[in-house]
Design a protein around this motif. Structure first.
Motif, PDB file in Angstrom:
ATOM      1  N   THR A 413       0.798  -1.224   0.000  1.00 26.02           N
ATOM      2  CA  THR A 413       0.000   0.000   0.000  1.00 26.02           C
ATOM      3  C   THR A 413       0.830   1.273   0.000  1.00 26.02           C
ATOM      4  N   ASP A 414       2.152   1.173   0.187  1.00 23.55           N
ATOM      5  CA  ASP A 414       2.971   2.375   0.292  1.00 23.55           C
ATOM      6  C   ASP A 414       4.394   2.050  -0.146  1.00 23.55           C
ATOM      7  N   ASP A 415       5.006   2.970  -0.900  1.00 23.53           N
ATOM      8  CA  ASP A 415       6.351   2.736  -1.407  1.00 23.53           C
ATOM      9  C   ASP A 415       7.346   3.776  -0.888  1.00 23.53           C
ATOM     10  N   SER A 416       7.115   4.279   0.309  1.00 28.57           N
ATOM     11  CA  SER A 416       8.038   5.249   0.899  1.00 28.57           C
ATOM     12  C   SER A 416       9.382   4.594   1.212  1.00 28.57           C
ATOM     13  N   ALA A 417      10.445   5.380   1.137  1.00 30.91           N
ATOM     14  CA  ALA A 417      11.772   4.897   1.507  1.00 30.91           C
ATOM     15  C   ALA A 417      11.812   4.567   2.993  1.00 30.91           C
ATOM     16  N   ILE A 418      12.681   3.628   3.365  1.00 29.58           N
ATOM     17  CA  ILE A 418      12.821   3.212   4.750  1.00 29.58           C
ATOM     18  C   ILE A 418      13.967   4.004   5.383  1.00 29.58           C
ATOM     19  N   TYR A 419      13.644   4.790   6.424  1.00 26.57           N
ATOM     20  CA  TYR A 419      14.638   5.643   7.080  1.00 26.57           C
ATOM     21  C   TYR A 419      15.143   5.078   8.404  1.00 26.57           C
ATOM     22  N   SER A 420      14.357   4.247   9.075  1.00 27.08           N
ATOM     23  CA  SER A 420      14.763   3.723  10.388  1.00 27.08           C
ATOM     24  C   SER A 420      14.150   2.350  10.603  1.00 27.08           C
ATOM     25  N   LEU A 421      14.842   1.519  11.395  1.00 28.54           N
ATOM     26  CA  LEU A 421      14.400   0.151  11.674  1.00 28.54           C
ATOM     27  C   LEU A 421      14.554  -0.151  13.156  1.00 28.54           C
ATOM     28  N   LEU A 422      13.582  -0.878  13.708  1.00 32.72           N
ATOM     29  CA  LEU A 422      13.643  -1.325  15.093  1.00 32.72           C
ATOM     30  C   LEU A 422      13.050  -2.723  15.188  1.00 32.72           C
ATOM     31  N   PRO A 423      13.875  -3.777  15.269  1.00 33.06           N
ATOM     32  CA  PRO A 423      13.331  -5.115  15.483  1.00 33.06           C
ATOM     33  C   PRO A 423      13.006  -5.344  16.951  1.00 33.06           C
ATOM     34  N   ARG A 424      11.842  -5.909  17.233  1.00 34.78           N
ATOM     35  CA  ARG A 424      11.482  -6.346  18.588  1.00 34.78           C
ATOM     36  C   ARG A 424      11.803  -7.824  18.695  1.00 34.78           C
ATOM     37  N   GLY A 425      13.040  -8.107  19.134  1.00 32.42           N
ATOM     38  CA  GLY A 425      13.487  -9.490  19.133  1.00 32.42           C
ATOM     39  C   GLY A 425      13.451 -10.021  17.714  1.00 32.42           C
ATOM     40  N   GLN A 426      12.976 -11.238  17.579  1.00 32.15           N
ATOM     41  CA  GLN A 426      12.794 -11.845  16.264  1.00 32.15           C
ATOM     42  C   GLN A 426      11.319 -12.027  15.945  1.00 32.15           C
ATOM     43  N   GLU A 427      10.457 -11.220  16.590  1.00 32.80           N
ATOM     44  CA  GLU A 427       9.018 -11.360  16.402  1.00 32.80           C
ATOM     45  C   GLU A 427       8.426 -10.277  15.505  1.00 32.80           C
ATOM     46  N   THR A 428       8.750  -9.038  15.779  1.00 36.42           N
ATOM     47  CA  THR A 428       8.113  -7.935  15.076  1.00 36.42           C
ATOM     48  C   THR A 428       9.160  -6.935  14.625  1.00 36.42           C
ATOM     49  N   LEU A 429       8.912  -6.341  13.481  1.00 38.15           N
ATOM     50  CA  LEU A 429       9.811  -5.340  12.928  1.00 38.15           C
ATOM     51  C   LEU A 429       9.045  -4.039  12.752  1.00 38.15           C
ATOM     52  N   VAL A 430       9.588  -2.941  13.285  1.00 31.59           N
ATOM     53  CA  VAL A 430       8.993  -1.620  13.145  1.00 31.59           C
ATOM     54  C   VAL A 430       9.887  -0.801  12.228  1.00 31.59           C
ATOM     55  N   ALA A 431       9.294  -0.148  11.247  1.00 32.71           N
ATOM     56  CA  ALA A 431      10.054   0.621  10.259  1.00 32.71           C
ATOM     57  C   ALA A 431       9.504   2.029  10.160  1.00 32.71           C
ATOM     58  N   GLY A 432      10.399   3.013  10.172  1.00 29.28           N
ATOM     59  CA  GLY A 432      10.028   4.396   9.949  1.00 29.28           C
ATOM     60  C   GLY A 432      10.262   4.772   8.500  1.00 29.28           C
ATOM     61  N   THR A 433       9.352   5.505   7.904  1.00 26.53           N
ATOM     62  CA  THR A 433       9.404   5.800   6.478  1.00 26.53           C
ATOM     63  C   THR A 433       9.715   7.279   6.225  1.00 26.53           C
ATOM     64  N   SER A 434       9.888   7.593   4.953  1.00 22.66           N
ATOM     65  CA  SER A 434      10.277   8.940   4.551  1.00 22.66           C
ATOM     66  C   SER A 434       9.097   9.881   4.371  1.00 22.66           C
ATOM     67  N   ARG A 435       7.864   9.358   4.385  1.00 20.20           N
ATOM     68  CA  ARG A 435       6.698  10.197   4.088  1.00 20.20           C
ATOM     69  C   ARG A 435       5.547   9.900   5.039  1.00 20.20           C
ATOM     70  N   HIS A 436       4.661  10.898   5.153  1.00 16.89           N
ATOM     71  CA  HIS A 436       3.360  10.743   5.795  1.00 16.89           C
ATOM     72  C   HIS A 436       3.432  10.418   7.287  1.00 16.89           C
ATOM     73  N   SER A 437       4.578  10.620   7.951  1.00 21.71           N
ATOM     74  CA  SER A 437       4.717  10.279   9.377  1.00 21.71           C
ATOM     75  C   SER A 437       4.309   8.826   9.624  1.00 21.71           C
ATOM     76  N   LEU A 438       4.705   7.944   8.741  1.00 22.54           N
ATOM     77  CA  LEU A 438       4.178   6.583   8.711  1.00 22.54           C
ATOM     78  C   LEU A 438       5.140   5.588   9.353  1.00 22.54           C
ATOM     79  N   LEU A 439       4.583   4.799  10.280  1.00 23.59           N
ATOM     80  CA  LEU A 439       5.280   3.652  10.861  1.00 23.59           C
ATOM     81  C   LEU A 439       4.695   2.375  10.279  1.00 23.59           C
ATOM     82  N   LYS A 440       5.567   1.426   9.945  1.00 25.16           N
ATOM     83  CA  LYS A 440       5.113   0.146   9.420  1.00 25.16           C
ATOM     84  C   LYS A 440       5.477  -0.952  10.404  1.00 25.16           C
ATOM     85  N   PHE A 441       4.534  -1.876  10.607  1.00 27.12           N
ATOM     86  CA  PHE A 441       4.734  -2.993  11.520  1.00 27.12           C
ATOM     87  C   PHE A 441       4.650  -4.298  10.721  1.00 27.12           C
TER      88      PHE A 441
END
Length: 613
Positions: A413-441
């Motif tokens: 649904t979104d093709d924003s560049a990935i600016y930041s990454l935060l893995p929660r262990g090996q279960e969940t990955l949180v990614a910060g994007t370049s647009r729309h104040s968008l966090l991806k889980f």
């Protein structure tokens, strides 16, 4: 033949049985059976339960695995139901400003940048002799200033104090902080001082020691940078060994430093320039830039560059420094043989196989090692890591494999560049994007689920149903209540509510319910909890109670942001949060809950479909 009781089983067999118990409730019931089983559960079973159901989230050592299991099971429920309470954080209350160690009544936000400042984040947590006793240290940059929050929780409650540091000669825009790291106290024996490393746009790279007593001066150790702008840094901290710092400066220079607390000036141990390769006629190919430098282990360094067809370079670190030639270069595409899982000569002749396959060109920004499972003892060789690229794809790489990447995480649904990454262990990955104040889980378990909170329902209860829902979702950090007046002085979120990139992400541990995100001119605290939970995790939260007329409740409800989110699916149905008060009132009134505030099955009570009143 006499019947065997559970108490007759050897401890090894009881421990094996524990691995099949689906919930903390079932383990508590087992402990209530008799004294022998109660002793077994309290002594051994809680640790087995935690390591079985949360193998990459549980700390390698805990003062109480029973309390840790309570924290993790409660957090798992909030995470699955997307129950979160978000607010902006900034210094307030007990503030001491350095240099000078002066009290500050009200913190003033930086002014002078053409655009808002881009916060850099770091956070860690110290756990005391009890699981409930802990102190979280959070630091973020605000232009040329550093803000440090010390949040201590114990049996007497929560105690918060702030420290700020801003060089006397600093100018906003010119001396903005571009990198920030907190040194953990167990790694340097610093006593009550808080040490941190900061890099700036004007070429300063410093080790600061903020006093923990009545001292007014801030001792500084300088790293030699030759005046080059510091773009990114990576800090590798090891108990009883010198910490290593990797710094990316200018467009191509990467240097390694040993962090010496006693030195006044630190020269690099080794430096290399990562330049664009030459063409056959001796000219350089299209100019590219080093965007990030990441220490994967004491013996390995990764660099993200671009635009390039091979935007990830991995180098060995030896006694003589950084190897001149990379150990390996990664492209962002697997070759045809790897994609099809077969040899090229086994592919049907009807398929046209080009003699040369043009590799895609992109830039890689964040590179993050994948955290190990607690069963490995917390050690890692840096073989497995994640990368985020301009092409919006997150990739999982393994140096032991011949493939360019093992797994990719994409959002249709979104093709924003990935600016930041935060893995929660090996279960969940949180990614910060370049647009729309968008966090991806992203769910990294690929269909495997260790713990399901729904299994905690008793047979007498109607087990709630979990609707079919994608496990990957997006969250907008731009609040929908943008005109909300802030605390103390009538600030409003008008500028903060503008769309922004998510520049940085941090969490003190995989089992912490707090995730911090740095957006333009602000830091957002995402606390994963349901405020209507009558039994929240007592380590981090207390039950929410409505305050009396004219009073502020302990949750500071008027500061809570209302956010929006949607599943990464074709229908992209938008969900928005109601305020705490509106949710509470709707929950108290069954008619209102049905007509005005219909619940979304499987989600926290605050979520509603669309952006209604």
């Amino acid at each position: 033949m006499a019947k065997a009781n559970l108490t007759d089983f050897p401890p090894e067999l009881l421990d094996h049985i524990t691995t099949y118990l689906p919930s903390a409730r079932s383990l508590r019931c087992l402990g209530k059976t008799n004294k022998a089983l109660h002793t077994f559960v309290e002594k051994d079973a809680w640790q087995t339960f935690a390591r079985t159901h949360f193998p990459s989230l549980i700390p390698s050592c805990s003062p109480s695995y029973k309390d840790a299991s309570r924290t993790l099971t409660t957090l798992s429920k909030a995470w699955d139901r997307r129950g979160l309470v978000a607010r902006y954080i900034e210094p307030q209350g007990n503030i001491r400003a350095f240099p000078g160690n002066k009290p500050v009544e009200r913190w003033k936000k930086p002014r002078g940048q053409t655009i808002g400042y881009t916060p850099q984040l770091d956070v860690y947590e110290d756990i005391g002799s009890r699981w409930q006793d802990r102190e979280e240290t959070l630091a973020f940059s605000a232009g040329a200033e550093v803000c440090i929050r010390k949040n201590k929780r114990d049996s007497r409650g929560e105690h918060v104090r702030w420290l700020t540091y801003r060089p006397l000669s600093a100018h906003e825009g010119r001396d903005d902080i571009t990198t920030l790291h907190l040194l953990r106290p167990e790694h340097d024996g610093m006593g009550g001082n808080q040490r941190m490393i900061t890099g700036t746009a004007n070429g300063d790279l410093q080790l600061l020691s903020i006093p923990g007593d009545d001292s007014t001066a801030v001792p500084i150790t300088y790293f030699t940078t030759q005046g080059q702008s510091v773009r990114s840094t990576s800090l590798l901290q090891r108990p009883s060994e010198p910490s290593l710092l990797a710094a990316n400066m200018g467009d191509s220079r990467v240097s390694i430093y040993s962090v010496d607390m006693s030195a006044t000036k630190i020269e690099p141990l080794s430096s290399i320039d990562i330049l664009a390769p030459q063409t056959p006629n001796g000219e350089r190919q299209r100019l590219h830039r080093v965007w990030s430098a990441q220490l994967m282990s004491p013996h390995r360094l990764a660099a993200g560059i671009g635009p390039s067809s091979e935007p990830i370079h991995v180098y060995n670190l030896s006694a003589t420094g950084i190897d001149k030639d990379p150990l390996r270069k990664f492209s962002l595409e697997n070759d045809l043989e790897a994609i099809h899982g077969a040899r090229l000569d086994q592919i049907s002749s009807a398929v046209a196989v080009p003699s040369t396959i043009k590799k895609s060109t992109s830039s890689v920004y964040p590179i993050v090692p994948l955290p190990p499972a607690s069963t490995t003892g917390g050690s890692t060789t840096g073989d497995v890591f994640l990368s985020g690229a301009y092409d919006s794809v997150i990739r999982l790489h393994d140096l032991r494999s011949k493939r360019e990447f093992e797994q990719s995480y994409t959002d249709p649904t979104d093709d924003s560049a990935i600016y930041s990454l935060l893995p929660r262990g090996q279960e969940t990955l949180v990614a910060g994007t370049s647009r729309h104040s968008l966090l991806k889980f992203f769910d990294m378990r690929m269909g495997r689920k260790c713990y399901i909170y729904l299994d905690a329902s008793t047979p007498a209860e109607a087990k709630p149903t979990q609707p079919s829902r994608t496990k990957n979702w997006n969250l907008f950090l731009k609040p929908t209540n943008a005109t909300y007046p802030g605390r103390g002085g009538g600030n409003n979120w008008s500028r903060r509510s503008q769309e922004s990139s998510v520049y940085s992400l941090a969490s003190s541990s995989p089992h912490s319910p707090h995730i911090y995100a740095g957006v333009e001119s602000a830091v957002v605290d995402l606390a994963f909890t349901s405020f209507l939970d009558r039994h929240p995790d007592p380590v981090h939260f207390s039950p929410w109670k409505p305050a009396g007329k004219g009073k502020e409740d302990s949750w500071r409800s008027r500061e809570v942001l209302d956010l929006a989110m949607y599943d990464q699916s074709a229908d992209m149905k938008l969900h928005t949060q109601r305020s705490l008060w509106a949710t509470w009132r709707g929950n108290q009134n069954p008619v209102g809950r049905t007509l005005d505030f219909p619940r979304v099955e499987g989600l926290d009570e605050r979520w509603r479909v669309g952006s209604g009143p």
